[in-house]
Motif scaffolding. Structure first.
Motif, PDB file in Angstrom:
ATOM      1  N   PHE A  51      -2.899  11.501  -5.592  1.00 57.28           N
ATOM      2  CA  PHE A  51      -2.386  11.971  -4.306  1.00 57.28           C
ATOM      3  C   PHE A  51      -0.857  12.003  -4.325  1.00 57.28           C
ATOM      4  O   PHE A  51      -0.245  13.024  -3.998  1.00 57.28           O
ATOM      5  N   PHE A  52      -0.231  10.896  -4.726  1.00 58.88           N
ATOM      6  CA  PHE A  52       1.230  10.838  -4.671  1.00 58.88           C
ATOM      7  C   PHE A  52       1.907  11.664  -5.745  1.00 58.88           C
ATOM      8  O   PHE A  52       3.066  12.047  -5.572  1.00 58.88           O
ATOM      9  N   CYS A  53       1.209  11.983  -6.831  1.00 54.41           N
ATOM     10  CA  CYS A  53       1.848  12.843  -7.831  1.00 54.41           C
ATOM     11  C   CYS A  53       1.974  14.272  -7.320  1.00 54.41           C
ATOM     12  O   CYS A  53       2.808  15.025  -7.796  1.00 54.41           O
ATOM     13  N   CYS A  54       1.162  14.643  -6.339  1.00 57.63           N
ATOM     14  CA  CYS A  54       1.194  16.007  -5.801  1.00 57.63           C
ATOM     15  C   CYS A  54       2.142  16.161  -4.606  1.00 57.63           C
ATOM     16  O   CYS A  54       2.307  17.270  -4.107  1.00 57.63           O
ATOM     17  N   ILE A  55       2.716  15.072  -4.149  1.00 59.25           N
ATOM     18  CA  ILE A  55       3.601  15.116  -2.980  1.00 59.25           C
ATOM     19  C   ILE A  55       5.051  15.104  -3.447  1.00 59.25           C
ATOM     20  O   ILE A  55       5.466  14.182  -4.142  1.00 59.25           O
ATOM     21  N   PRO A  56       5.850  16.123  -3.066  1.00 59.73           N
ATOM     22  CA  PRO A  56       7.255  16.131  -3.469  1.00 59.73           C
ATOM     23  C   PRO A  56       8.054  15.160  -2.597  1.00 59.73           C
ATOM     24  O   PRO A  56       8.361  15.442  -1.435  1.00 59.73           O
ATOM     25  N   MET A  57       8.326  14.012  -3.154  1.00 58.52           N
ATOM     26  CA  MET A  57       9.075  12.993  -2.423  1.00 58.52           C
ATOM     27  C   MET A  57       9.775  12.081  -3.418  1.00 58.52           C
ATOM     28  O   MET A  57       9.302  11.920  -4.545  1.00 58.52           O
ATOM     29  N   PRO A  58      10.870  11.494  -3.022  1.00 56.05           N
ATOM     30  CA  PRO A  58      11.493  10.514  -3.908  1.00 56.05           C
ATOM     31  C   PRO A  58      10.690   9.216  -3.881  1.00 56.05           C
ATOM     32  O   PRO A  58       9.989   8.928  -2.914  1.00 56.05           O
ATOM     33  N   PHE A  59      10.788   8.459  -4.932  1.00 54.89           N
ATOM     34  CA  PHE A  59      10.142   7.149  -5.040  1.00 54.89           C
ATOM     35  C   PHE A  59       8.622   7.233  -4.908  1.00 54.89           C
ATOM     36  O   PHE A  59       8.009   6.442  -4.207  1.00 54.89           O
ATOM     37  N   GLN A  60       8.018   8.175  -5.600  1.00 54.89           N
ATOM     38  CA  GLN A  60       6.562   8.310  -5.589  1.00 54.89           C
ATOM     39  C   GLN A  60       5.886   7.052  -6.110  1.00 54.89           C
ATOM     40  O   GLN A  60       4.844   6.640  -5.599  1.00 54.89           O
ATOM     41  N   MET A  61       6.481   6.431  -7.113  1.00 56.10           N
ATOM     42  CA  MET A  61       5.873   5.235  -7.706  1.00 56.10           C
ATOM     43  C   MET A  61       5.859   4.076  -6.723  1.00 56.10           C
ATOM     44  O   MET A  61       4.902   3.311  -6.680  1.00 56.10           O
ATOM     45  N   VAL A  62       6.897   3.954  -5.926  1.00 53.31           N
ATOM     46  CA  VAL A  62       6.943   2.885  -4.926  1.00 53.31           C
ATOM     47  C   VAL A  62       5.849   3.106  -3.885  1.00 53.31           C
ATOM     48  O   VAL A  62       5.131   2.160  -3.513  1.00 53.31           O
ATOM     49  N   ALA A  63       5.704   4.332  -3.425  1.00 51.53           N
ATOM     50  CA  ALA A  63       4.656   4.640  -2.444  1.00 51.53           C
ATOM     51  C   ALA A  63       3.274   4.369  -3.040  1.00 51.53           C
ATOM     52  O   ALA A  63       2.410   3.781  -2.374  1.00 51.53           O
ATOM     53  N   ALA A  64       3.062   4.773  -4.289  1.00 52.41           N
ATOM     54  CA  ALA A  64       1.772   4.525  -4.938  1.00 52.41           C
ATOM     55  C   ALA A  64       1.515   3.028  -5.080  1.00 52.41           C
ATOM     56  O   ALA A  64       0.389   2.561  -4.866  1.00 52.41           O
ATOM     57  N   ALA A  65       2.538   2.264  -5.414  1.00 59.07           N
ATOM     58  CA  ALA A  65       2.378   0.809  -5.558  1.00 59.07           C
ATOM     59  C   ALA A  65       2.034   0.167  -4.219  1.00 59.07           C
ATOM     60  O   ALA A  65       1.141  -0.692  -4.141  1.00 59.07           O
ATOM     61  N   LEU A  66       2.714   0.583  -3.165  1.00 56.69           N
ATOM     62  CA  LEU A  66       2.434   0.003  -1.844  1.00 56.69           C
ATOM     63  C   LEU A  66       1.012   0.336  -1.380  1.00 56.69           C
ATOM     64  O   LEU A  66       0.314  -0.529  -0.842  1.00 56.69           O
ATOM     65  N   PHE A  67       0.584   1.559  -1.594  1.00 57.76           N
ATOM     66  CA  PHE A  67      -0.787   1.929  -1.211  1.00 57.76           C
ATOM     67  C   PHE A  67      -1.824   1.252  -2.098  1.00 57.76           C
ATOM     68  O   PHE A  67      -2.906   0.914  -1.627  1.00 57.76           O
ATOM     69  N   ALA A  68      -1.504   1.052  -3.372  1.00 59.10           N
ATOM     70  CA  ALA A  68      -2.421   0.331  -4.260  1.00 59.10           C
ATOM     71  C   ALA A  68      -2.607  -1.095  -3.771  1.00 59.10           C
ATOM     72  O   ALA A  68      -3.724  -1.624  -3.774  1.00 59.10           O
ATOM     73  N   ILE A  69      -1.525  -1.713  -3.329  1.00 58.83           N
ATOM     74  CA  ILE A  69      -1.619  -3.072  -2.785  1.00 58.83           C
ATOM     75  C   ILE A  69      -2.437  -3.062  -1.499  1.00 58.83           C
ATOM     76  O   ILE A  69      -3.311  -3.898  -1.297  1.00 58.83           O
ATOM     77  N   TRP A  70      -2.179  -2.097  -0.650  1.00 60.45           N
ATOM     78  CA  TRP A  70      -2.865  -2.018   0.637  1.00 60.45           C
ATOM     79  C   TRP A  70      -4.371  -1.797   0.465  1.00 60.45           C
ATOM     80  O   TRP A  70      -5.188  -2.393   1.160  1.00 60.45           O
ATOM     81  N   PHE A  71      -4.747  -0.922  -0.484  1.00 63.97           N
ATOM     82  CA  PHE A  71      -6.154  -0.570  -0.670  1.00 63.97           C
ATOM     83  C   PHE A  71      -6.840  -1.335  -1.800  1.00 63.97           C
ATOM     84  O   PHE A  71      -7.951  -0.994  -2.185  1.00 63.97           O
ATOM     85  N   ASN A  72      -6.175  -2.335  -2.357  1.00 60.19           N
ATOM     86  CA  ASN A  72      -6.743  -3.150  -3.434  1.00 60.19           C
ATOM     87  C   ASN A  72      -7.162  -2.302  -4.633  1.00 60.19           C
ATOM     88  O   ASN A  72      -8.228  -2.503  -5.212  1.00 60.19           O
TER      89      ASN A  72
END
Length: 181
Positions: A51-72
């Protein structure tokens, strides 16, 4: 799924916990569910990372890490999958997303005579940005859901195949043991 392969190439929890840049997360990084390699955590990691690789935004890895933590989800895999969009793949991916957004909004696809200047960017931001982000959200959602379903399917198929192989081996072993007696 190739659990041993993933364990070989993904960083260990100890390596990630030792990273200075992740100290701000505190004890969250010690959560064992973020490191499990099972069907559910890997499928969720694919959902988040794709999902986050397809979204043009800075700090995609940070967003992916936060959602990974949130969704286990599996944390390292979620972050690694964001690199599907890298400097080589970003232009065609995001241009495709822009075309999808323009098609949905029934807008013509604009020719790109890109100039790296503030006036050009501010002038074209709405013309390009709205179709780009709409298309990105649609493509990201579709690709992420598809990745999730494919991982679930492949993992289950692998387990079924292993069960059938073991069952067949037990039958053959029983058959050879019965013939010997």
């Amino acid at each position: 799924m190739p659990k041993k392969f993933m364990k070989r190439y993904l960083p260990s929890p100890e390596k990630v916990q030792a990273m200075q840049s992740l100290r701000f997360l505190g004890d969250i990084v010690n959560e064992p569910n973020l490191w499990h390699i099972n069907r559910h955590s890997v499928a969720r990691a694919f959902l988040i990372g794709v999902f986050f690789c397809c979204i043009p935004m800075p700090f995609q890895m940070v967003a992916a890490a936060l959602f990974a933590i949130w969704f286990n989800a599996n944390l390292p895999l979620s972050v690694v999958l964001v690199w599907i969009s890298n400097p080589v793949t970003m232009p065609p991916m995001f241009y495709f997303n822009y075309k999808v957004g323009a098609w949905i909004l029934n807008r013509p696809v604009l020719d790109f005579d890109f100039q790296l200047s503030i006036p050009w960017i501010s002038e074209r931001l709405l013309d390009i940005g709205i179709p780009l982000y709409l298309g990105s959200l649609i493509v990201a959602t579709l690709c992420a859901c598809l990745a999730y379903l494919i991982i679930q399917f492949l993992w289950r198929r692998k387990i079924r195949t292993e069960w059938q192989t073991r069952r067949q081996a037990r039958r053959e072993h029983r058959g050879s043991r019965d013939q010997a007696s």
